[in-house]
Write a protein that holds these residues in place. Structure first.
Motif, PDB file in Angstrom:
ATOM      1  N   GLU A  90       0.886  -1.160   0.000  1.00  0.00           N
ATOM      2  CA  GLU A  90       0.000   0.000   0.000  1.00  0.00           C
ATOM      3  C   GLU A  90       0.924   1.210   0.000  1.00  0.00           C
ATOM      4  O   GLU A  90       1.766   1.351   0.887  1.00  0.00           O
ATOM      5  N   ARG A  94       1.206  11.538   1.556  1.00  0.00           N
ATOM      6  CA  ARG A  94       0.644  12.476   2.533  1.00  0.00           C
ATOM      7  C   ARG A  94       1.075  13.903   2.221  1.00  0.00           C
ATOM      8  O   ARG A  94       2.250  14.148   1.944  1.00  0.00           O
ATOM      9  N   SER A 100      -2.542   7.912  11.116  1.00  0.00           N
ATOM     10  CA  SER A 100      -1.441   7.219  11.784  1.00  0.00           C
ATOM     11  C   SER A 100      -0.174   8.074  11.849  1.00  0.00           C
ATOM     12  O   SER A 100       0.616   7.932  12.785  1.00  0.00           O
ATOM     13  N   ASP A 175      -4.316  13.028   2.368  1.00  0.00           N
ATOM     14  CA  ASP A 175      -3.476  11.855   2.094  1.00  0.00           C
ATOM     15  C   ASP A 175      -4.311  10.837   1.328  1.00  0.00           C
ATOM     16  O   ASP A 175      -5.529  10.981   1.226  1.00  0.00           O
ATOM     17  N   ARG A 203      -8.081  10.875   2.220  1.00  0.00           N
ATOM     18  CA  ARG A 203      -8.647  11.844   3.167  1.00  0.00           C
ATOM     19  C   ARG A 203      -8.900  13.127   2.391  1.00  0.00           C
ATOM     20  O   ARG A 203      -7.955  13.685   1.806  1.00  0.00           O
ATOM     21  N   ARG A 219     -15.161   5.746  10.007  1.00  0.00           N
ATOM     22  CA  ARG A 219     -14.218   5.295  11.044  1.00  0.00           C
ATOM     23  C   ARG A 219     -14.502   5.972  12.377  1.00  0.00           C
ATOM     24  O   ARG A 219     -14.422   5.359  13.424  1.00  0.00           O
TER      25      ARG A 219
HETATM   26  N1  UDP Z   1      -5.632   3.868   3.825  1.00  0.00           N
HETATM   27  C1  UDP Z   1      -6.329   2.959   3.068  1.00  0.00           C
HETATM   28  N2  UDP Z   1      -6.301   1.644   3.416  1.00  0.00           N
HETATM   29  C2  UDP Z   1      -5.602   1.185   4.490  1.00  0.00           C
HETATM   30  C3  UDP Z   1      -4.897   2.119   5.268  1.00  0.00           C
HETATM   31  C4  UDP Z   1      -4.930   3.457   4.921  1.00  0.00           C
HETATM   32  O1  UDP Z   1      -6.965   3.322   2.076  1.00  0.00           O
HETATM   33  O2  UDP Z   1      -5.610  -0.024   4.740  1.00  0.00           O
HETATM   34  C5  UDP Z   1      -5.651   5.299   3.465  1.00  0.00           C
HETATM   35  C6  UDP Z   1      -6.452   6.136   4.448  1.00  0.00           C
HETATM   36  O3  UDP Z   1      -7.791   6.286   4.000  1.00  0.00           O
HETATM   37  C7  UDP Z   1      -5.731   7.454   4.424  1.00  0.00           C
HETATM   38  C8  UDP Z   1      -4.281   7.082   4.095  1.00  0.00           C
HETATM   39  O4  UDP Z   1      -4.324   5.786   3.528  1.00  0.00           O
HETATM   40  O5  UDP Z   1      -6.230   8.262   3.358  1.00  0.00           O
HETATM   41  C9  UDP Z   1      -3.368   7.100   5.299  1.00  0.00           C
HETATM   42  O6  UDP Z   1      -3.912   6.304   6.302  1.00  0.00           O
HETATM   43  P1  UDP Z   1      -3.216   6.194   7.737  1.00  0.00           P
HETATM   44  O7  UDP Z   1      -1.882   5.542   7.604  1.00  0.00           O
HETATM   45  O8  UDP Z   1      -3.254   7.524   8.400  1.00  0.00           O
HETATM   46  O9  UDP Z   1      -4.057   5.124   8.513  1.00  0.00           O
HETATM   47  P2  UDP Z   1      -5.445   5.216   9.264  1.00  0.00           P
HETATM   48  O10 UDP Z   1      -5.413   6.413  10.150  1.00  0.00           O
HETATM   49  O11 UDP Z   1      -6.461   5.293   8.161  1.00  0.00           O
HETATM   50  O12 UDP Z   1      -5.491   3.916   9.999  1.00  0.00           O
END
Ligand code: UDP
Length: 254
Positions: A90, A94, A100, A175, A203, A219
């Motif tokens: 993945e 950002r 996260s 992001d 996001r 979420r």
């Molecule tokens: N994201 C996603 N699938 C995943 C994890 C993250 O599409 O399994 C996307 C999420 O929607 C955001 C970006 O990747 O736009 C960053 O996500 P983050 O690492 O902040 O994780 P989260 O807070 O969503 O657990």
């Protein structure tokens, strides 16, 4: 649907064998999951909207020369895509601190980042999609250094383009997550954008109000999830004007 052979069922999509060899049908479900499947729900109409939104973004990216797996939309919930070998990563890009990243580094959500940051996560639900570095990726053979170079430059091009596209409709691209695949043509291989780009994987914040127009509404139990997805589609010009619109924001510019 019954006539086709199902290849795979994921959290938000089902993949079927396509009509010709080398093609796949992506069916978009209304199911939503978060926190690695711990939270589950249904967002009515999400599949229809994500099918349209992802089609729109993939076509626009194709127009600027980004190779994608997208072939054409088939109906409300399905699109035809090229069969690719999915790279088990993945790729998260950002622009503004959130999620996260904010938690890991203690940076307040909404803080603009000094520059766009690209991160890699290993696609593995059992391991909770751990963050990985290029060292892990190349040592474990998930992708080569050349694949990573291609993915990084595509990711930055995609980000630059989508930042501008969303800014034009009053949305901040905070992001997003993308996936890539290997498209084989005889012995030739090309890295192409695969999977989907939708409010499930981005996001998206209203530029003025900072209202969330993405899966964080699900979420974080913020309500009006369907309306947020509809608002994104409406601003992209792919929902008829006068449709449901409960979230305030700038008028569409199309
Ligand atoms: N994201 C996603 N699938 C995943 C994890 C993250 O599409 O399994 C996307 C999420 O929607 C955001 C970006 O990747 O736009 C960053 O996500 P983050 O690492 O902040 O994780 P989260 O807070 O969503 O657990």
């Amino acid at each position: 649907m019954a006539r086709r052979k199902q290849i795979y069922e994921g959290k938000a999509k089902v993949l079927f064998e396509g009509p010709e060899p080398g093609t796949i049908v992506q069916y978009f479900k209304d199911d939503a999951t978060a926190f690695n499947n711990k939270k589950r729900g249904v967002i009515t109409g999400k599949g229809v909207l994500n099918n349209r939104i992802s089609e729109h973004l993939m076509i626009k990216l194709g127009e600027i020369g980004v190779p994608t797996h997208f072939v054409r939309r088939l109906n409300m919930r399905e699109q035809l895509v090229r069969e690719v070998e999915i790279i088990p990563l993945e790729v998260v890009i950002r622009n503004v601190a959130a999620g996260s990243l904010s938690q890991r580094f203690g940076i307040a959500e909404g803080t603009p980042l000094p520059r766009s940051i690209v991160e890699y996560y290993y696609k593995n639900d059992a391991l909770n999609d751990p963050m990985v570095t290029e060292e892990h990726i190349t040592a474990f053979g998930w992708a080569t250094t050349q694949d990573l170079d291609d993915m990084m430059s595509l990711a930055l091009r995609i980000n630059d383009f989508l930042l501008g596209l969303f800014l034009g409709i009053g949305i901040r691209l905070v992001d997003f997550k993308i996936e890539f695949g290997r498209l084989w043509n005889g012995d030739d291989m090309q890295i192409v954008l695969a999977d989907e780009i939708s409010p499930d994987s981005c996001r998206l914040w209203d530029i003025k109000s900072n209202e969330k127009l993405d899966k964080d509404r699900f979420r974080r139990d913020l309500g009006q999830v369907e309306e947020a997805y509809q608002e994104v589609a409406r601003r992209l010009g792919i929902l008829p004007e006068g449709g449901p619109r409960d979230l305030k924001g700038p008028a569409t510019m199309q």
